[in-house]
Structure formats: structure tokens, C-alpha cells
Design a protein around this motif. Sequence first.
Motif, PDB file in Angstrom:
ATOM      1  N   ILE A  98       0.473   1.391 -41.644  1.00 47.85           N
ATOM      2  CA  ILE A  98       1.340   2.456 -41.138  1.00 47.85           C
ATOM      3  C   ILE A  98       0.734   3.110 -39.905  1.00 47.85           C
ATOM      4  CG2 ILE A  98       2.570   4.591 -41.667  1.00 47.85           C
ATOM      5  CD1 ILE A  98       2.423   3.977 -44.573  1.00 47.85           C
ATOM      6  N   LEU A  99       1.521   3.166 -38.845  1.00 45.43           N
ATOM      7  CA  LEU A  99       1.179   3.936 -37.659  1.00 45.43           C
ATOM      8  C   LEU A  99       2.092   5.148 -37.600  1.00 45.43           C
ATOM      9  CD1 LEU A  99      -0.247   4.383 -34.922  1.00 45.43           C
ATOM     10  CD2 LEU A  99       1.526   2.939 -33.874  1.00 45.43           C
ATOM     11  N   PHE A 100       1.495   6.340 -37.702  1.00 43.42           N
ATOM     12  CA  PHE A 100       2.243   7.587 -37.577  1.00 43.42           C
ATOM     13  C   PHE A 100       2.130   8.070 -36.138  1.00 43.42           C
ATOM     14  CE2 PHE A 100       0.686   7.499 -41.986  1.00 43.42           C
ATOM     15  CZ  PHE A 100       1.873   7.676 -42.691  1.00 43.42           C
ATOM     16  N   ILE A 101       3.231   8.137 -35.434  1.00 52.35           N
ATOM     17  CA  ILE A 101       3.216   8.684 -34.076  1.00 52.35           C
ATOM     18  C   ILE A 101       3.583  10.158 -34.170  1.00 52.35           C
ATOM     19  CG2 ILE A 101       4.118   8.521 -31.732  1.00 52.35           C
ATOM     20  CD1 ILE A 101       4.893   5.632 -32.332  1.00 52.35           C
ATOM     21  N   GLU A 102       2.715  11.000 -33.670  1.00 50.52           N
ATOM     22  CA  GLU A 102       2.896  12.442 -33.794  1.00 50.52           C
ATOM     23  C   GLU A 102       3.161  13.073 -32.436  1.00 50.52           C
ATOM     24  OE1 GLU A 102      -0.220  15.875 -34.844  1.00 50.52           O
ATOM     25  OE2 GLU A 102       0.368  14.699 -36.591  1.00 50.52           O
ATOM     26  N   THR A 103       4.000  14.073 -32.425  1.00 55.03           N
ATOM     27  CA  THR A 103       4.220  14.886 -31.235  1.00 55.03           C
ATOM     28  C   THR A 103       4.548  16.296 -31.687  1.00 55.03           C
ATOM     29  OG1 THR A 103       5.278  14.850 -29.048  1.00 55.03           O
ATOM     30  CG2 THR A 103       6.715  14.538 -30.962  1.00 55.03           C
ATOM     31  N   VAL A 104       4.614  17.229 -30.753  1.00 57.90           N
ATOM     32  CA  VAL A 104       4.941  18.618 -31.086  1.00 57.90           C
ATOM     33  C   VAL A 104       6.394  18.868 -30.703  1.00 57.90           C
ATOM     34  CG1 VAL A 104       4.445  21.054 -30.623  1.00 57.90           C
ATOM     35  CG2 VAL A 104       2.565  19.391 -30.809  1.00 57.90           C
ATOM     36  N   THR A 105       7.215  19.126 -31.699  1.00 57.80           N
ATOM     37  CA  THR A 105       8.649  19.286 -31.491  1.00 57.80           C
ATOM     38  C   THR A 105       9.059  20.752 -31.629  1.00 57.80           C
ATOM     39  OG1 THR A 105       9.180  18.974 -33.840  1.00 57.80           O
ATOM     40  CG2 THR A 105       9.010  16.990 -32.474  1.00 57.80           C
ATOM     41  N   GLU A 106      10.329  20.995 -31.499  1.00 59.48           N
ATOM     42  CA  GLU A 106      10.855  22.336 -31.759  1.00 59.48           C
ATOM     43  C   GLU A 106      10.535  22.741 -33.203  1.00 59.48           C
ATOM     44  OE1 GLU A 106      15.006  22.840 -30.754  1.00 59.48           O
ATOM     45  OE2 GLU A 106      14.870  21.173 -29.335  1.00 59.48           O
ATOM     46  N   ASP A 107      10.496  24.035 -33.441  1.00 57.90           N
ATOM     47  CA  ASP A 107      10.197  24.531 -34.787  1.00 57.90           C
ATOM     48  C   ASP A 107      11.478  24.516 -35.622  1.00 57.90           C
ATOM     49  OD1 ASP A 107       9.256  25.695 -37.041  1.00 57.90           O
ATOM     50  OD2 ASP A 107       8.795  27.647 -36.151  1.00 57.90           O
TER      51      ASP A 107
END
Length: 405
Positions: free
Chosen positions: A91-100
Motif C-alpha cells: 500500500i502506498l498512501f499519498i498524503e496532502t493537506v486538504t480543506e478542513d
Amino acid sequence: MKEKYAALLLEKCLDLKNSTYLYISYPKEVEEFAYFMKEFAEKRGIKVKLGLEDASLIVDTLLKTSLEDIAFNPLFQRTEWNEVAKDGGAILFIETVTEDYFSKVPKDKFEELMRTRRNTKPIYDEKLNTKELSWCIAAYPCEHWAKKLFPNDNDAYQKLLELLYHVCMIDLESPILAWEEELERSRKRALYLNSLSIKQLHYQNGLGTNFTVELPEHYQFCSAGEKNAYGIDTIVNMPSYEVFTSPDYRTTEGVIYSSKPLFYQGRKIDEFSLTFSNGKVVDMTAKEGYEILKGIVEGEESSSYLGEVALVDFHSPISDTGKVFETTLLDENASCHIALGCGFSEAIIDGKNMTEEERYKKGINKSKTHVDFMIGTSDLMIEAITTKGEKILIFKDGDFYFPSK
């Protein structure tokens, strides 16, 4: 440099030789990069499945679902992760910072969502503990994240992308070689710490942090480059500059102050402290996000105890950027951190061959949560007290302080 980043993730961060396929979990904000990774991997003969994590859809559905029905809705469960683990996938989890997105969700529903997610992935959790599952969390920018970090810059996205490549060493000629050298340095640090027969660690800094914690008998400090169940070096967090272990959860005493904000499920907790007695959090304060912090600590009995202590130079590549990235993946590698919740099977010798209950009896916390927060500062001092009573300074002025440095 996108190709160099993709190659690093596939060749160094994941073990695809012993995996049946690659599952990529991603938020819709980085869909383009997820599809790029899929195409890049498939050209190398790797079978790929995509798993979209649509936070806006989850929240919209959550608001329409009764509290009693949350646990039964497949959208809120982690059964897909179970299936990947059961089938031998990576599993590759791609993370980013999105709206709350979750700010609109009532507290009781949010906590039930978290419980449902934690309780619907037992096979995944088991494979994680035994290191049979290959996984990695890696970041990628989106416009929202870039604008948060560079609010008045027309080139915000490109600046964030360049920063990410820099802290992941993608801007070097050979990122894979650079990471092999970094992991070797971390291994040497772990070996040194393991040679000291440490009984206790004592932390102090100018913020007011002053606490001690004991390490379990036969403790092991580990680095991000530890071998998995098949003897392959992988990096589960990209980037990772830490060495870490699990303390004896029953022994933490004193007060710990956060040195950076904690962003938990998009929600900010800032300028907070935790006071421990007999291992347990008995008091807490927060200038911002107190109720969120309280929800973490009181989520279950075991989440009020420590599961990790991690050592990171304050003058690390991430800290040197001067940015708070608003994601634990990056921010925890800017300074020393600790974690509430579950400990690690690899934190004691032969721990991977023990049951969770056996590890628990030896002091390794068991929990369905694991929440890291940062405590490192430029004046942090950590003293190790050995089983013979010798005091050895291992951190001075925020950085590692011993011969193997």
C-alpha cells in the motif's frame, strides 16, 4: 524530478518483490499524481489498484447518517485495507493537506467515524505488526496546501513541490543512494543507543518540558530503514530522519509541552501540554484545540499512555526549511516527537514473534490509535540513565550528542 520521486517510492520505500500488487490510496486533490504513479508502476510490470479517499463525500454522507448506523456503512470502514493485506498487496498512501472538511461534523459522529476506521482493519493491523505488509506514506502537493503555506505567492504550488523534493532528497543526483547513506547513519545511532543498556530517559527544555520515561527490558531503538519480514529494507515514511523505540507505557512521569502545532484530521491543536503520572495523562492544556486533544487522550483507556519516543535532530532538513507543513508526516521529522497510543512490535528484541498481549505485559502499549506530536526544541536536553546508574548525555542543544554522530 517527478520520475525520480516515483522511482524512490517504488524501489526504496516499498517491497514490491514480495507483494502481489500495489494499492494506491489517495485523496482526490492529488489524483493526477496517483494516476502518474499507476502508469509509472505498470510500465515496470507492477499490477496496480487505485483507492480514492474522497473526504468531501465521506463528510456529506456522515452528516446524513445516524450515529447508530455509522459503524455499518462501508464508506466509513477500512475493509479495503484488510483485503489488500489479506491478498499480499503493498500500500502506498499519498498524503496532502486538504480543506478542513471534518470541521462540519459533530464531535460524537467524528469520534464514531474514527472508532469505525480503527476497528475494521484487523488483518491490516496484524500484518503491519509482523512486518509482512509493505506500506509507505508519502506526500504530494495540492493547490490548497500550497496556498496555506505560501498565501501571497503566485508560484505557491511550485515552491511547495520544490520544498518537498528537497526534504526527500529528490534534488540530489541519486536519491536512492542518498537515502541509503541516511539510513546507515540512523542505524549507527540506533546501535549506539542499544549498546548503552538504557533504563530511563530524562527530557528537559525551556518550554517547560521535564519528564522521564523508562524503556522496557530488551528495548530496541530502530531506524526507518529496518528490514521487513522478508529481509528487505523499506522506508515506511517518506521522508524519515528519526530513530525510535517504544517506552514502557506504565512509567512516564512529568510534563511535556508541544513545540509545534499538531494537525489531527485537518484540525489544529496548538500550544498544548500533557502531564503524566504512573504512565497516564492526568492533566492537559491547550491554547487551541483543547476538545480535539481531549478526544484523542480519552478516545480509549490506552490512548492516554505513550507508545513511542522518537529522536530527531532539531537542525534537520525539514526543520531548516522554517516551515510548519501542517502534516505530521513531515512535521514529526523536524524535531523529536512522542506518540500517544500503540507501541511497536520491533521496539523489543523478538517482539515480532510475541503476541500483542505478551508485548503489553512487557510494557509495549496496545491501542488502536497512534498520534505523534512534536516536542523537540533548539535547547532540548535528553539524558540517558543506564541500568548501572550511569548518566549519559545523548541530546544537547536539540541535536544528537554522541560519538556516532
